[in-house]
Motif scaffolding. Sequence first.
Motif, PDB file in Angstrom:
ATOM      1  N   GLN A   1       0.844  -1.186   0.000  1.00 35.92           N
ATOM      2  CA  GLN A   1       0.000   0.000   0.000  1.00 35.92           C
ATOM      3  C   GLN A   1       0.881   1.237   0.000  1.00 35.92           C
ATOM      4  O   GLN A   1       2.064   1.184   0.310  1.00 35.92           O
ATOM      5  CB  GLN A   1      -0.910  -0.002   1.234  1.00 35.92           C
ATOM      6  N   GLU A   2       0.268   2.393  -0.314  1.00 33.78           N
ATOM      7  CA  GLU A   2       1.037   3.630  -0.375  1.00 33.78           C
ATOM      8  C   GLU A   2       1.686   3.948   0.972  1.00 33.78           C
ATOM      9  O   GLU A   2       2.836   4.402   1.036  1.00 33.78           O
ATOM     10  CB  GLU A   2       0.126   4.786  -0.792  1.00 33.78           C
TER      11      GLU A   2
ATOM     12  N   ASP B   1       2.707   1.797   3.150  1.00 33.16           N
ATOM     13  CA  ASP B   1       3.853   0.903   3.327  1.00 33.16           C
ATOM     14  C   ASP B   1       5.078   1.446   2.602  1.00 33.16           C
ATOM     15  O   ASP B   1       6.193   1.430   3.130  1.00 33.16           O
ATOM     16  CB  ASP B   1       3.532  -0.499   2.795  1.00 33.16           C
TER      17      ASP B   1
END
Length: 538
Positions: A511-512, A514
């Motif tokens: 995900q962004e 992460d």
Amino acid sequence: MGGSMHENELTHSILLSRLSCSVFSMHLIQMDSVQRWMEDLKFMTDCECMCILQSKPISIEEDAQSEFSLSSQHSDCVNLQLLLKRAWIISTELTRIVQKLEKNRWQRVHSMTVRVNCHVRSMISEYNTFTKNSWEEMKQYETMLVEKCSELTTVTERCIQIEDEQILKSMKSCINDTLTTVAQYFGQLIELALTHEIKNLVKEIDSSDNLYSAESATSNLFSLTQEGSHLCRIIAKVRGIVALFKICRQDCFRGLYPQTLRTLASICCVEEGIQQLEKVDGILCLTDILTDTTHSQATHAEAAAVVAQITSPHLTFTQHLGSFLENMEEIVTALLKLCQEATSGEVFLLASAALANITFFDAMACEMLLQLDAVKILIAACCDKQKVDSPYSRDQVATILANMSVLDQCASEIIQGNGVEVLMEMLFEKSSSGNPAEVAACERVQQKIAVTLARLSRDPEVAHAAINLNCIPHLIKLCRSPTERNNSDSVLVACLAALRRLAVMTPAGLQESDIQQLVKPRLVDSFLLCTNMEESFV
């Protein structure tokens, strides 16, 4: 006054240092508290009786004497056990005297010096009763120690009759000096006695001409190796290593090889043991045993234990032994074969531990293992739950694979053996018992497997295989959840490194948040972010 205080503290530290050096960490004493009390009761009551009898030593009871004389093979060991017990009691009393002296508890200091006096006389009496051959140097130290103990008792008795604090302060320095001398004589006496008794035991092994006497003496020597590193040093000093390898070089004693090798492994926890092993061509003997297919698996396993001990990366004094490097290829081959043929978890653990240590010992070992299809053998072993049956065994496998993963060819070996799946299983390593040692082993497995994945992911095929097995989500979980990694910083660093390597291949599964928190920042920033994620319940 300041100088006087410093001098007293210095004297106390010297005394305590001498006590810690002269009396050893004895596993004999580390037992159940009630059992320990029963063991010590005789010594304590003897002491109290002797106080009433004005420090006249009580002779050993006839039944105890006959019991200790039942077998000459056990007499040396019995002498040593008695000596160690008395030594522990006396050293404990001396340490407590120092503590009471610091607090000016003069009455307690005197009563405890009387007890020490009794114990010292009793120890000397008992030892002379058993040995019956006290030699001149021993007698000299016995006399000096008894005299100093009597002097200490006299001085402390005078102190309890004095009320003037200035006079007591001046006498305190005298007591300190006497205590230091007592500790010194006591340590030298114990060292002499232990060396003498261990030398007798080693002579018995060296001159053994039958299986029974050799087995008994070797068993007694092994028991002593469990009492601490100091006794191991004495054993090495009196050529115990030489005597044990003499057993290992005689076919008539083949049945004793496992026990003898186990004793050798214990002695080699100290530098003097490894030095002696090198001097008597012990590594060549170990190589012969490991490569001789007529020996039992138990013998091979104990030989592997000796190899694991002398190559341990935790020993600061372990060096590149010339004879080991000369025989390394044969040893590595034999150990890998033992891993492959192991019929129990214990045998596999000893063999794999030796291999793991050797991969730290010399870089050439990893190349040898690669040529011997070690990756395939170890991956197959991990699938056998009877062979690799604990986190400790998986820790050894993870160590070997992590060290081998620096070689480019290792990646293709992992792919061919479906090794990525096994690595992923080991990344999920969890303790079933919650035992601290097992939890620590699980942490090491997770860390080393993450390191292995990071290194192997240089190869796109390995990276994609890991990604397809949901490696990225699991690495994220380990980074973000302190409980998943048991709050281990080493696991966190390794997982962040592996995650960043895989993220280069594909951002899928990330995900962004992460990417922004775990991948893009400097490693140290991501580390600090993750360590601060732990919830506080204070």
